[in-house]
Design a protein around this motif. Structure first.
Motif, short mmCIF file in Angstrom:
data_model
loop_
_atom_site.label_atom_id
_atom_site.label_comp_id
_atom_site.label_asym_id
_atom_site.label_seq_id
_atom_site.Cartn_x
_atom_site.Cartn_y
_atom_site.Cartn_z
N LYS A 1 45.98 107.47 62.04
CA LYS A 1 46.39 106.45 63.00
C LYS A 1 45.57 105.18 62.83
CE LYS A 1 47.39 105.57 67.90
NZ LYS A 1 47.42 106.13 69.26
N LEU A 2 46.26 104.03 62.88
CA LEU A 2 45.65 102.71 62.91
C LEU A 2 46.08 102.01 64.19
CD1 LEU A 2 46.46 101.49 59.25
CD2 LEU A 2 44.49 102.82 60.01
N VAL A 3 45.22 101.12 64.70
CA VAL A 3 45.58 100.33 65.88
C VAL A 3 45.38 98.86 65.57
CG1 VAL A 3 45.02 102.17 67.52
CG2 VAL A 3 43.25 100.53 66.86
N ALA A 4 46.04 98.01 66.31
CA ALA A 4 45.98 96.57 66.07
C ALA A 4 44.54 96.06 66.19
CB ALA A 4 46.88 95.84 67.06
N PHE A 5 44.18 95.18 65.27
CA PHE A 5 42.89 94.48 65.33
C PHE A 5 43.17 93.05 65.73
CE2 PHE A 5 39.44 92.21 62.83
CZ PHE A 5 38.44 92.48 63.75
N ASP A 6 43.03 92.77 67.01
CA ASP A 6 43.46 91.47 67.55
C ASP A 6 42.51 90.32 67.25
OD1 ASP A 6 45.89 92.39 68.45
OD2 ASP A 6 45.11 92.97 70.42
N ASP A 7 41.36 90.63 66.61
CA ASP A 7 40.48 89.57 66.13
C ASP A 7 40.77 89.24 64.67
OD1 ASP A 7 39.10 89.10 68.48
OD2 ASP A 7 37.62 90.67 68.10
N TYR A 8 41.93 89.67 64.19
CA TYR A 8 42.31 89.41 62.80
C TYR A 8 42.37 87.91 62.55
CZ TYR A 8 45.04 89.69 58.47
OH TYR A 8 45.47 89.58 57.16
#
Length: 519
Positions: free
Chosen positions: A213-220
């Motif tokens: 599982k991966l989750v969004a990295f919102d500091d991308y």
């Protein structure tokens, strides 16, 4: 921009194994708390390690979302996902300051998944770690002499010789960047189990035998990740992956044989999107076994000439691919689409066998059952063709790669294009130091093969490199170290309301410019 569905459409749909007790109507995608989709991808297996240079097609589907590279290959520069344009990635620009020195200006303010800021020291460490005495050695890095952070903005890469393919190398796993401090803290194995990169999605865990599982990295640093999470589910059975897509349990399913895709085409809510990937499946000869028939190049060539690869490609892959060569469209100006493989010529095969004094000795081909789509069927069909010219070929099916060993006379394998330059592909695998097919020569390639490959790798003049590449392909056809079968087709089953373009490699890209959920 997505490929047209229905490419495998047939008059009648096959029945999925067992009768589904549920209605075959895709359900709505699961949404996260912020309204973004929790995407579910079903594939035959997951991988244990997701380190920076992992060499697994299934792991590559995951790692493409975890890491970014210095230079970015823009697959979407062609609408079918086959583009080979090289554009800025973690490096915003680059300049060649001498025949062997390149200065890369590094993007500022980029965050790693652990919240730390990427520095030029991290960049230098990551690339240094892929060659020489690094812990993640990668054969394509063999041209590099040193990587140094000149200051907080510039990284200088120095090559051993002029390297016309350096930018292409930096668009592969060689150009991936990860945090030095974390890597050194947890070590190679620990990093592979819990990787950290700069990509749009970050690691959230693996359940062995079940999922990653991966989750969004919102500091991308780029556009906001459009998905809340991506779960890659391990579903070995093709029929189970298809059933799950049709019932809405999965949004995308991978690795579908063409002869099993009809239920998806006949469903109103799903479709097939397929591409011939930058890979060639092959039968590789153990040439170093000097007392065996395949040590003779005439017998190897006879096996290639008596195998109707065009027919296999057409029938096994529903007309979506062709007989294989080591030439790929992704090589751009170097590609030679009109140069085909060795022809189907049973009479010449018989002549070569007679000249070689072949007298019906058994030739054993080992394959890992179920690993390569259609491989068992291809070799079983080939055995009938080989029998017609007097070849005695036996198929030995094993359960896993751990059982492969050195038994048998040949084995089923595959090779990737690796990068957008002919210094990849054949030369990368069969010629340069560290190449994973060198063992099949017996450790060292023929002198002429090595000379031509070196001319491609180090040459700076297009015409000279092109001629060396053409000569290397001709030499391959003389030596036949392996029978190149075809470029395999990767067929995905996808929800119709999910905008997503598959690429001509095994990567699955879920960045903002390549996925949009309209459910």
């Amino acid at each position: 921009n997505k490929p047209v569905g229905g490419i495998f459409r047939a008059a009648k749909a096959m029945i999925i194994a067992g009768t589904l007790a549920v209605s075959l109507v895709s359900g709505a995608a699961f949404a996260g708390q912020d309204g973004r989709t929790n995407l579910r991808v079903a594939m035959p297996t997951t991988w244990a390690s997701h380190g920076p240079v992992v060499n697994s097609n299934f792991a590559a589907r995951v790692t493409y979302s975890i890491y970014d590279t210095l230079v970015w290959r823009n697959y979407l520069s062609k609408p079918d996902g086959s583009g080979y344009e090289l554009v800025p990635g973690l490096a915003t620009s680059w300049k060649q300051v001498s025949p062997t020195e390149w200065d890369f200006t590094i993007r500022q303010g980029v965050k790693f998944h652990d919240g730390t800021t990427m520095t030029t020291k991290d960049v230098a460490f990551s690339i240094n770690n892929t060659y020489g005495d690094g812990l993640e050695p990668f054969p394509a890095s063999g041209t590099i002499a040193s990587v140094v952070a000149l200051d907080d903005k510039i990284v200088r890469i120095t090559t051993k010789n002029p390297d016309p393919a350096l930018l292409a190398r930096m668009a592969t796993v060689m150009g991936q960047v990860y945090p030095q401090a974390y890597y050194e803290k947890v070590g190679k194995d620990g990093f592979g189990r819990a990787p950290i990169g700069t990509g749009p999605y970050k690691w959230a865990g693996r359940v062995t035998g079940e999922s990653v599982k991966l989750v969004a990295f919102d500091d991308y640093w780029g556009d906001k990740p459009p998905l809340a999470s991506i779960t890659f589910l391990e579903v070995p059975e093709t029929s189970a992956r298809i059933a799950g897509l049709l019932t809405g349990e999965y949004d995308i399913v991978t690795s579908l044989p063409p002869n099993q895709t009809r239920p998806i085409d006949n469903d109103a809510n799903t479709e097939i999107r397929a591409v011939a990937v930058e890979n060639v499946q092959m039968i590789t000869f153990r040439q170093y076994k000097q007392d065996r028939p395949q040590a003779d190049a005439r017998i190897r060539k006879a096996m290639a000439l008596s195998l109707d690869r065009a027919l296999l490609a057409d029938k096994l892959w529903a007309g979506l691919t062709k007989a294989g060569t080591y030439d790929f469209p992704g090589y751009g100006d170097y590609s030679m689409p009109d140069r085909g493989p060795l022809p189907f010529d049973p009479e010449e095969a018989k002549r070569l066998l007679a000249e070689a004094g072949y007298n019906g000795e058994e030739i054993v081909i080992r394959i890992v059952g179920g690993y390569y789509t259609n491989m068992t069927r291809a070799i079983e069909a080939g055995m009938e063709m080989w029998k017609k010219v007097g070849l005695n070929v036996k198929l030995d099916i094993i359960e896993n790669w751990g059982q492969m060993g050195q038994e048998g006379d040949a084995y089923a394998a595959s090779d990737n294009m690796w990068m957008t330059d002919p210094a990849g592909g054949m030369w990368f695998s069969w010629g340069r130091k560290g190449g994973h097919r060198l063992k099949d020569w017996g450790g060292t390639p023929p002198a002429k093969f090595a000379a031509l490959g070196t001319a491609i790798e180090q040459g700076s003049d297009f015409k000279i490199r092109m001629q060396a590449y053409m000569d290397l392909l001709d030499l391959w056809d003389q030596l036949v170290p392996a029978i190149l079968l075809y470029r395999p087709v990767e067929a995905y089953g996808v929800r119709k309301d999910l905008e997503w373009t598959p690429y001509t490699f095994f990567y699955m890209d879920f960045r903002a410019d390549n996925v949009k959920d309209n459910s």
